[in-house]
Design an enzyme around this catalytic site. Structure first.
Site, PDB file in Angstrom:
ATOM      1  CG  PHE A  45      -2.032   0.944   1.218  1.00 42.95           C
ATOM      2  CD1 PHE A  45      -3.265   0.573   0.717  1.00 42.95           C
ATOM      3  CD2 PHE A  45      -1.886   2.230   1.723  1.00 42.95           C
ATOM      4  CE1 PHE A  45      -4.326   1.464   0.706  1.00 42.95           C
ATOM      5  CE2 PHE A  45      -2.934   3.126   1.722  1.00 42.95           C
ATOM      6  CZ  PHE A  45      -4.157   2.738   1.213  1.00 42.95           C
TER       7      PHE A  45
ATOM      8  CB  THR B 187       3.733   8.040   2.961  1.00 41.46           C
ATOM      9  OG1 THR B 187       2.718   7.871   3.943  1.00 41.46           O
ATOM     10  CG2 THR B 187       4.731   9.062   3.439  1.00 41.46           C
TER      11      THR B 187
ATOM     12  CD  GLN C 230      10.175  -1.131  40.720  1.00 38.83           C
ATOM     13  OE1 GLN C 230      10.610   0.012  40.731  1.00 38.83           O
ATOM     14  NE2 GLN C 230      10.710  -2.090  39.986  1.00 38.83           N
ATOM     15  CD  GLN C 231       3.448  -1.147  46.274  1.00 41.63           C
ATOM     16  OE1 GLN C 231       2.548  -0.378  46.600  1.00 41.63           O
ATOM     17  NE2 GLN C 231       4.039  -1.970  47.132  1.00 41.63           N
TER      18      GLN C 231
ATOM     19  CD  GLU D 131      -2.485   2.521   9.062  1.00 38.12           C
ATOM     20  OE1 GLU D 131      -3.373   3.266   8.637  1.00 38.12           O
ATOM     21  OE2 GLU D 131      -2.048   1.544   8.430  1.00 38.12           O
TER      22      GLU D 131
ATOM     23  CD  GLU E 199       2.875  13.257  14.686  1.00 39.85           C
ATOM     24  OE1 GLU E 199       3.327  13.057  15.831  1.00 39.85           O
ATOM     25  OE2 GLU E 199       2.090  14.192  14.412  1.00 39.85           O
TER      26      GLU E 199
END
Length: 702
Positions: free
Chosen positions: A167, A170, A363-364, A462, A464
């Site tokens: 396809f 661009t 960290q959580q 698809e 920007e």
């Protein structure tokens, strides 16, 4: 017609039909090996196998198990022991795609939704499904949407692997601004053909997946020029670019590869230029516009802008698919990081005591909101994909065209918001997962770098992201205008069904006084509704102010993006994801324990998203200065993370694919991170050998 029947056969295989039969769960989902993660698995408040079954459905689990087992037991799909040259990556990706085709594994079938195939394949390897989806999904979809009976042969040749098609939209100097593309197709009445021409390299088609080395044909978009010089705008053509037997470029065609990329290097992205290339008149995909034998242009659209939109409509489903793709990457990344964090021990409260790092609050807070986002976007993307593919199928029947059009417009707008939203969420999440695994996360053996690089493409192809969200805000402003005029607003997906009540919503205030009330999903959803209305009003006001000053539409759109229209689109997307999550919580399939943990995840996703908008909630008057909404939200996030600690590993297990698909030394199901690191390091013999250039290391005098 055969053309319609062919389309329905393909699309029927993508419809979502849920089955939630609990029988055979032990055969569907295997026990996980014992190891360092067992302590946390025993603490889980729910049965992770049943949650996995109820989340995905029996048909999806059976399909994934079968697909993943097939990949693991097929030699061509084995993971390489070390980094491979670019040419080898391209060759292996092509071989894998051909193997899938020969073994009828290009797509899901029967009761299995298309989303399941995307999910399963992208968790294994990003490049393979990208290349496969272009050839066997995107290109046939374009033929269905843009072609007619005379193009059925190309669909059949694609499905049989007789031609390899890509396809090509661009161009080197134009991507988003498709209307300004410079490749032309000039109709020659005497020769009954189009003359395809690229004036220079800037007009070369580029980035087409599969074009670089393997495609024999391409769907090429070019400006259709009539004999009198009239430009009828961008139109799609099916163009042969290489000899199907030798793969040599045809005369008048200059085609090549774009070279090595940051990621997805199994895909041969390419460029192509045309020099007065003759193309038969029948090669115009003529559903929306055609040229007759006597050189007259005919179209079912009187408005060129609508014709242009229809010509690009085949791309909409790609954005929907990217929400699934990004979630597939996120599910793997967060499972790796949580398993690693539960097995990796560092400092503790006593001098000789070490805690798993997952016990640390910081960290959580780095990982658990991303865990919540993984469940939120998984639920949303499966739902969204089902609606989009169902619309494609229904559009070929005799349903109300007005209703179908309204749904199509809403899907376009929602995908233009949630594709950026999801890909940016995952971009940031994978980086946090990488850093949460410390130095070991920087090793290729962790797989986190590859996931980050592969997802990076989702932010730009698809559409920007920063440009794409403008399509959503433009639509929302048009909805706002319709409401102001007293017109009915159709919202088949329910994403804007609350907007007619926007004035009352804007008058509402934050009234919660406890963390528990603040964190209730239904109360968080109210805040999202207010934010959408707030940004819609602010954007609309700015637009009208500029209109009064006499500014042109382009300048108005350009000057209303930052802090207004762009944010409007994103909060609209966040509201949609949150709304679908809450609706899924009402599914009777969940046990009380499952609904409880999913509700925690829903709350954490919503609260984490809203915490970033605290300034707007205060500035816009939704929260009074003494409302303490900042403290309630932030303490609620900390509280919810602590509540999820016991379930985090089990939730990661729900998302995680089998070890072969996971392919990470840090994320294996047994949690033996150091054992697997040693295996990864030692499997490359060169790691234990001195380099061939060892003499260059020694001092010159020796």
């Amino acid at each position: 017609m055969e053309f319609i029947r062919s389309a329905k056969r393909v699309l029927t295989n993508t419809r979502i039909l849920h089955t939630m039969d609990r029988s055979g769960v032990q055969n569907l989902i295997q026990d996980l090996p014992l190891g360092p993660l067992q302590t946390y698995r025993k603490r889980a408040t729910f049965d992770w196998k049943l949650l996995k079954l109820n989340l995905e459905g029996e048909a999806v689990l059976k399909f994934k198990n079968d697909m993943w087992s097939y990949l693991e037991n097929s030699p061509v799909f084995q993971h390489p022991d070390q980094a491979e040259p670019l040419d080898t990556q391209r060759r292996i990706c092509q071989a894998r795609m051909q193997t899938l085709l020969k073994n009828d594994r290009i797509q899901a079938s029967g009761s299995v939704p298309h989303a399941a195939w995307v999910d399963a394949m992208f968790q294994y390897n990003g490049a393979l499904p990208v290349k496969t989806a272009i050839l066997f999904g995107m290109v046939p979809g374009a033929f269905f949407a843009l072609g007619t009976e005379r193009h059925v042969k190309y669909i059949e040749q694609c499905q049989e692997g007789e031609i390899i098609t890509c396809f090509a939209l661009t161009e080197i100097s134009h991507g988003t601004n498709a209307k300004s593309m410079r490749t032309t197709a000039t109709y020659d009445l005497n020769k009954q053909c189009f003359v395809l021409h690229s004036p220079d390299f800037e007009a070369a088609k580029c980035w087409a997946g599969g074009l670089g080395q393997s495609a024999t044909h391409a769907i090429v978009y070019a400006q259709l020029i009539m004999m009198d010089g009239t430009n009828q705008g961008l139109h799609p053509f099916i163009v042969q670019i290489r000899d199907v037997k030798t793969l040599e470029p045809l005369p008048g065609v200059r085609v090549g590869d774009m070279g090595e990329k940051i990621g997805l290097n199994g895909v041969d992205n390419g460029f192509v230029q045309f020099t007065n290339y003759m193309l038969p008149r029948e090669n115009l995909l003529n559903k929306n516009g055609d040229v007759t034998e006597d050189g007259k242009y005919v179209s079912r659209f009187k408005d060129p802008s609508k014709r242009f939109g229809a010509a690009l409509g085949a791309l909409s489903i790609g954005r929907v698919n990217i929400t699934i793709i990004s979630n597939a990457y996120l599910s793997v990344a967060i499972a790796i990081a949580i398993r690693y964090s539960a097995a990796r021990k560092q400092f503790g409260p006593k001098e000789n005591e070490e805690w798993p790092v997952i016990e640390y609050q910081i960290q959580q807070l780095r990982l658990f909101p991303h865990l919540a986002a993984a469940f939120a976007t998984k639920i949303f993307s499966y739902w969204f994909c089902g609606r989009a593919y169902d619309l494609q199928l229904r559009s070929m029947g005799g349903e109300d065209r007005e209703l179908l059009a309204a749904e199509g417009i809403e899907i376009h707008a929602l995908s233009s918001a949630t594709k950026p939203l999801c890909t940016w969420l995952v971009r940031d999440a994978i980086q946090d997962c990488r850093e949460s695994c410390g130095g070991h996360g920087y090793l290729k053996a962790s797989r986190l770098g590859d996931l980050r690089n592969d997802n990076d493409a989702n932010c730009t192809y698809e559409g920007e992201n920063n440009v794409l969200v403008q399509q959503t805000s433009n639509w929302l402003l048009s909805v706002r205008s319709s409401i102001a005029k007293g017109n009915h607003v159709s919202s088949p997906l329910g994403s804007v069904d609350f907007l007619p009540d926007f004035q009352r919503i804007l008058m509402s205030k934050f009234k919660c006084s406890t963390i528990e009330d603040t964190m209730k999903p239904e109360n968080l959803l109210k805040v999202f509704k207010w934010l959408v209305c707030y940004y819609l009003e602010a954007t609309d006001k700015r637009v009208k102010d500029y209109q009064k000053k006499g500014l042109d539409n382009f300048t108005i759109r350009n000057n209303t993006q930052s802090f207004l229209a762009r944010t409007l689109s994103l909060v609209y997307g966040e509201h949609a994801v949150m709304k679908i999550f809450i609706e899924r919580l009402e599914d009777p399939v969940w046990s009380p324990e499952e609904r409880r943990v999913l509700t925690k995840l829903c709350s954490l996703f919503g609260a984490s998203s809203l915490e970033r908008r605290l300034g707007d909630l205060y500035a816009g008057g939704y929260a009074s200065p003494d409302s303490r909404i900042d403290t309630l939200l932030r303490d609620g996030i900390i509280w919810q993370c602590k509540e999820l600690l016991a379930d985090a590993v089990a939730l990661a297990d729900v998302l995680a694919p089998p070890d072969f698909i996971m392919n990470s030394a840090l994320g294996m199901a047994d949690g033996q991170i150091y054992k697997h690191l040693e295996e990864w390091i030692l499997k490359d013999e060169q790691n234990l050998k001195k380099p061939s250039w060892w003499k260059e290391i020694l001092p010159a005098k020796l």
